[in-house]
Design an enzyme around this catalytic site. Structure first.
Site, mmCIF file in Angstrom:
data_model
loop_
_atom_site.group_PDB
_atom_site.id
_atom_site.type_symbol
_atom_site.label_atom_id
_atom_site.label_comp_id
_atom_site.label_asym_id
_atom_site.label_seq_id
_atom_site.Cartn_x
_atom_site.Cartn_y
_atom_site.Cartn_z
ATOM 1 C CD GLU A 14 -1.331 -6.076 5.645
ATOM 2 O OE1 GLU A 14 -1.938 -5.028 5.938
ATOM 3 O OE2 GLU A 14 -0.851 -6.288 4.505
ATOM 4 C CB CYS A 47 -0.975 -0.036 1.170
ATOM 5 S SG CYS A 47 -2.318 1.170 0.997
ATOM 6 C CG HIS A 105 -3.460 -3.568 3.242
ATOM 7 N ND1 HIS A 105 -2.540 -3.125 4.172
ATOM 8 C CD2 HIS A 105 -3.953 -2.454 2.636
ATOM 9 C CE1 HIS A 105 -2.489 -1.793 4.137
ATOM 10 N NE2 HIS A 105 -3.336 -1.364 3.220
#
Length: 239
Positions: A216, A115, A214
């Site tokens: 994660e 990001c 994202h």
């Protein structure tokens, strides 16, 4: 084999807990958990002016680097005036991460930008940012909630190999994107609906990848695992 060490750049934000209200280093735990699931050690990196002047002293301790998400970069770092929607910049963090990114790329260390981190990677290579996307609803419809959409990836690109497919569902939360592409970078992913650049990479490096979403936040994602795998292979080769 010892576990590779992955540095995760932390944000500087005002935080409250218990009786305290103060500036704090902040890193959403999902970054560390994703790194740890892949068998690596996660280390949170604090902005440090001495390291910004000499990044190698920190990079010598790491096997890979994650440029994490967070607030907007200061437009002055890429020679622009601020847009009314650009906010939350921190000069200490920007200076620290720009120095780390450039030095890590110079030594061909595995680097993943997520990001804001993808935007940082682009600026580190001399690129600029679009400070507020026309169709921001596709990428950040509700503050504090991730948007779900698709990304199309270039065949045989590092992004496609890391994801394991040429099209993937992602979670995103941003209002800025790449404008002028940094030197040496190639676009390897786009949003099929609005054409926004979603992935960039440096083909002359072993692993230098930026994604606007994202990974994660998705335990099924293979992207952080790909970074750790490359870091492990490098650490093993030099050990």
């Amino acid at each position: 084999m010892s576990r590779p060490v992955i540095g995760i750049c932390a944000a500087i934000e005002r935080a409250r807990w218990g009786a305290w209200d103060t500036l704090a280093l902040l890193s959403p735990r999902n970054y560390s958990l994703a790194v740890q699931r892949e068998g690596a050690i996660a280390v949170m990196l604090s902005p440090d002016d001495a390291v910004a002047d000499d990044p190698d002293q920190l990079l010598d301790m790491l096997d890979g680097l994650i440029l994490a998400g967070g607030s907007d970069l200061d437009p002055a770092s890429y020679g622009a005036e601020p847009h009314p929607e650009t906010r939350g910049s921190n000069a200490d963090r920007d200076r620290f991460e720009l120095a780390l990114a450039r030095a890590a790329l110079e030594r061909d260390m595995p680097v993943l930008g997520i990001c804001r981190g993808m935007q940082m990677l682009n600026v580190a290579c001399g690129g600029t940012l679009e400070q507020h996307l026309d169709d921001v609803q596709t990428h950040r419809h509700t503050p504090g909630r991730f948007c779900d959409h698709q990304v199309e990836l270039e065949t045989e690109s590092l992004a496609a190999r890391a994801v394991g497919a040429e099209r993937t569902a992602v979670k995103s939360h941003h209002h800025q994107g790449v404008d002028r592409l940094g030197q040496g970078l190639e676009v390897s992913g786009r949003n099929p609906d609005d054409g926004v650049i979603e992935a960039v990479e440096l083909p002359d490096r072993q692993f230098a990848l930026g994604v606007l979403w994202h990974p994660e936040e998705d335990e099924r994602s293979r992207i952080i695992g790909a970074l750790v795998e490359e870091a492990r292979a490098r650490a093993g080769a030099s050990g």
